[in-house]
Scaffold this active site. Structure first.
Site, PDB file in Angstrom:
ATOM      1  N   TYR A   1       0.844  -1.206   0.000  1.00 59.84           N
ATOM      2  CA  TYR A   1       0.000   0.000   0.000  1.00 59.84           C
ATOM      3  C   TYR A   1       0.871   1.244   0.000  1.00 59.84           C
ATOM      4  O   TYR A   1       1.857   1.311   0.747  1.00 59.84           O
ATOM      5  CB  TYR A   1      -0.936   0.027   1.222  1.00 59.84           C
ATOM      6  CG  TYR A   1      -2.375  -0.036   0.764  1.00 59.84           C
ATOM      7  CD1 TYR A   1      -2.926   1.053   0.077  1.00 59.84           C
ATOM      8  CD2 TYR A   1      -3.146  -1.165   0.939  1.00 59.84           C
ATOM      9  CE1 TYR A   1      -4.218   0.995  -0.407  1.00 59.84           C
ATOM     10  CE2 TYR A   1      -4.438  -1.226   0.462  1.00 59.84           C
ATOM     11  CZ  TYR A   1      -4.976  -0.147  -0.220  1.00 59.84           C
ATOM     12  OH  TYR A   1      -6.242  -0.204  -0.714  1.00 59.84           O
TER      13      TYR A   1
ATOM     14  N   GLU B   1      -0.555   4.859  -0.693  1.00 59.98           N
ATOM     15  CA  GLU B   1      -1.328   6.065  -1.026  1.00 59.98           C
ATOM     16  C   GLU B   1      -0.460   7.305  -0.842  1.00 59.98           C
ATOM     17  O   GLU B   1       0.308   7.403   0.120  1.00 59.98           O
ATOM     18  CB  GLU B   1      -2.569   6.162  -0.127  1.00 59.98           C
ATOM     19  CG  GLU B   1      -3.669   5.227  -0.576  1.00 59.98           C
ATOM     20  CD  GLU B   1      -4.917   5.296   0.304  1.00 59.98           C
ATOM     21  OE1 GLU B   1      -4.918   6.046   1.295  1.00 59.98           O
ATOM     22  OE2 GLU B   1      -5.880   4.580  -0.032  1.00 59.98           O
TER      23      GLU B   1
ATOM     24  N   ARG C   1      -0.643  -3.046 -18.588  1.00 58.43           N
ATOM     25  CA  ARG C   1      -1.928  -2.348 -18.673  1.00 58.43           C
ATOM     26  C   ARG C   1      -1.943  -1.217 -17.660  1.00 58.43           C
ATOM     27  O   ARG C   1      -1.681  -1.426 -16.481  1.00 58.43           O
ATOM     28  CB  ARG C   1      -3.046  -3.356 -18.401  1.00 58.43           C
ATOM     29  CG  ARG C   1      -4.440  -2.877 -18.633  1.00 58.43           C
ATOM     30  CD  ARG C   1      -5.365  -4.059 -18.886  1.00 58.43           C
ATOM     31  NE  ARG C   1      -4.998  -4.679 -20.148  1.00 58.43           N
ATOM     32  CZ  ARG C   1      -5.409  -4.261 -21.349  1.00 58.43           C
ATOM     33  NH1 ARG C   1      -6.253  -3.258 -21.457  1.00 58.43           N
ATOM     34  NH2 ARG C   1      -4.989  -4.842 -22.440  1.00 58.43           N
TER      35      ARG C   1
ATOM     36  N   LYS D   1      -0.617  -0.023 -25.143  1.00 62.77           N
ATOM     37  CA  LYS D   1      -0.910  -0.117 -26.577  1.00 62.77           C
ATOM     38  C   LYS D   1       0.428  -0.108 -27.330  1.00 62.77           C
ATOM     39  O   LYS D   1       1.256  -0.979 -27.079  1.00 62.77           O
ATOM     40  CB  LYS D   1      -1.885   0.984 -26.979  1.00 62.77           C
ATOM     41  CG  LYS D   1      -3.255   0.787 -26.313  1.00 62.77           C
ATOM     42  CD  LYS D   1      -4.261   1.866 -26.646  1.00 62.77           C
ATOM     43  CE  LYS D   1      -5.572   1.624 -25.890  1.00 62.77           C
ATOM     44  NZ  LYS D   1      -6.537   2.722 -26.065  1.00 62.77           N
TER      45      LYS D   1
ATOM     46  N   ASP E   1      -4.542  13.273 -25.961  1.00 64.24           N
ATOM     47  CA  ASP E   1      -4.715  11.893 -25.504  1.00 64.24           C
ATOM     48  C   ASP E   1      -4.018  10.996 -26.530  1.00 64.24           C
ATOM     49  O   ASP E   1      -4.581  10.653 -27.558  1.00 64.24           O
ATOM     50  CB  ASP E   1      -6.213  11.587 -25.396  1.00 64.24           C
ATOM     51  CG  ASP E   1      -6.491  10.146 -24.987  1.00 64.24           C
ATOM     52  OD1 ASP E   1      -5.528   9.357 -24.889  1.00 64.24           O
ATOM     53  OD2 ASP E   1      -7.674   9.813 -24.783  1.00 64.24           O
TER      54      ASP E   1
ATOM     55  N   THR F   1      -2.304   5.574 -22.475  1.00 56.86           N
ATOM     56  CA  THR F   1      -2.228   4.237 -21.917  1.00 56.86           C
ATOM     57  C   THR F   1      -0.771   3.809 -22.013  1.00 56.86           C
ATOM     58  O   THR F   1       0.014   4.380 -22.768  1.00 56.86           O
ATOM     59  CB  THR F   1      -3.068   3.229 -22.731  1.00 56.86           C
ATOM     60  OG1 THR F   1      -2.683   3.343 -24.090  1.00 56.86           O
ATOM     61  CG2 THR F   1      -4.561   3.517 -22.608  1.00 56.86           C
TER      62      THR F   1
END
Ligand SMILES: *Cc1c(COP(=O)(O)O)cnc(C)c1O
Length: 413
Positions: free
Chosen positions: A51, A53, A232, A226, A197, A223
């Site tokens: 974790y 954050e 991913r 791609k 984008d 992304t």
């Protein structure tokens, strides 16, 4: 996968079958690729347990000293790969990277201009069924009816009339090179911000095979899975003045704990993308799609916008009397995976369409070149012309399996 094979035979067998599929079929979905073994190893690592954050050096959890190093590496490599002032590598997906960009740049209800979905925009560019179309006042633009290319004079008119807060330059099904400088001058002329984008083309941009939006856009989203060929996930690049706003738009606004296994795998992919091999790869992708486009158009198919400058081509299958949906099924029966796709001014509904979208990024990762695209163009044409002949499609599928077997599969070999 000895542990999994013993503990969960059902999921193990799904993975084994999917390995076989990714080896045997010709993956020509424009948004897909083969991540390297190093990227896969990192994605599957124990970093998933942590974790963290917050951001490096400012965490809400103890014990982040190791993931601080990997997240900083991802940030620094992203900045250097794309020559950007600031970077955020925490967004779980391209859609979330865009959501954070809207939160950083706009208020709910603001006017945003984006390419309409049926001309090649993404769901997050204002579709009514997506948060973007629900939260913001989206004004769509499209391509020119004749050239099927972006129509900048129309874009300028729409901008003058609607005075948007933000203009999005980014596409999910647009084959031509994008002039980001032109987008910037239109945005400036109406005092709008610019979001680029580059989800589909970021690998081409990293390798130098497509011009970069980074000098022009206030925020750039992408992304990582791609053409960039990473895990991913997503990244965002921005001008320094948007760094704080973007970071807080991701955390705490939109996400909780970041996926440190993915972030480290993004760092690995960015390092790979800095190499000469990756540069060559990105240029070869474009050579392959240009060659494939030429072969298909010489043999009876119509290529939308007259060709391609990228990894993708949009093919009008009505030229051979097939809907996109029929073409997709015929090709799948032959072991060639593409997706049906609306073409500009399509008369067919989105589940039917008049075209298919074909990409060359994944097959170029298997080291395929122009001569291989020639063979594939023959498989494609024969399949489409015989779409009603299952026996023949099966015989093409056998040829496709033998052909595929000659090439490496990154991550599996
Ligand atoms: C793929 C894509 C996205 C979204 O990426 P996901 O990771 O699927 O959410 C956003 N914008 C464009 C232009 C895309 O092509």
């Amino acid at each position: 996968m000895t542990n999994l094979s013993q503990s969960d035979s059902e999921i193990y067998s799904v993975i084994e079958r999917e390995k076989k599929r990714q080896k045997e079929q010709l993956v020509m979905i424009a948004s897909e690729n083969y991540a390297s073994s190093s990227v896969l190893e990192t994605t599957g690592s124990i970093l998933t347990n942590k974790y963290s954050e917050g951001y490096p050096g400012k965490r809400y959890y103890a014990g982040c000293e190791n993931v601080d190093i990997s997240e900083n590496l991802a940030i620094e490599r992203a900045k250097s790969l794309f020559n950007a002032e600031s970077a955020n590598v925490q967004a779980h997906s391209g859609s979330q990277a865009n959501m954070a960009a809207f939160f950083a740049m706009c208020n709910p209800g603001d006017t945003i201009m984006g390419m309409s979905l049926d001309h090649g925009g993404h769901l997050t560019h204002g579709s009514k069924v997506n948060f973007s179309g629900k939260l913001y006042n989206f004004i769509p633009f499209g391509v020119d009816r004749e050239t099927e290319a972006l129509d900048f004079s129309n874009l300028q008119e729409i901008a003058d009339k609607n005075k948007p807060r933000l203009i999005i330059a980014g596409f999910t099904a647009y084959p031509l090179s994008v002039d980001f400088e032109k987008f910037k001058s239109i945005a400036d002329s109406v005092d709008a911000l610019l979001l680029a984008d580059m989800a589909h083309i970021s690998g081409l941009i990293a390798g130098g095979a497509h011009p970069s939006p980074v000098p022009y856009a206030d925020i750039v989203t992408s992304t990582t899975h791609k053409t960039l060929r990473g895990p991913r996930g997503a990244l965002a690049l921005m001008k320094k003045n948007f760094e704080k706003k973007y970071n807080s738009a991701v955390f705490p606004n939109m996400q909780g704990g970041p996926m440190q296994n993915s972030i480290a795998a993004k760092a690995v992919a960015f390092k790979e993308a800095m190499t000469k091999e990756f540069q060559d790869y990105s240029f070869q992708i474009v050579k392959n799609s240009k060659f494939l486009s030429k072969k298909l158009s010489e043999n009876g198919l119509r290529i939308v916008a007259g060709g391609t400058d990228t990894h993708m081509l949009l093919v009008d299958t009505k030229a051979l009397g097939l809907t996109g949906s029929n073409a997709e099924s015929a090709l799948l029966a032959s072991g060639i995976v593409v997706n049906k796709n609306s073409i500009p001014f399509d008369n067919e509904p989105p589940m039917v369409t008049s075209g298919i979208r074909i990409g060359t990024a994944a097959l170029t990762s298997r080291n395929m070149r122009e001569k291989d695209m020639e063979t594939i163009s023959e498989f494609i044409l024969e399949s489409l012309k015989n779409h009603n002949n299952p026996k023949l499609l099966e015989s093409i599928r056998e040829k496709v399996v033998n052909f595929s077997a000659k090439f490496i599969v990154p991550g599996l070999d």
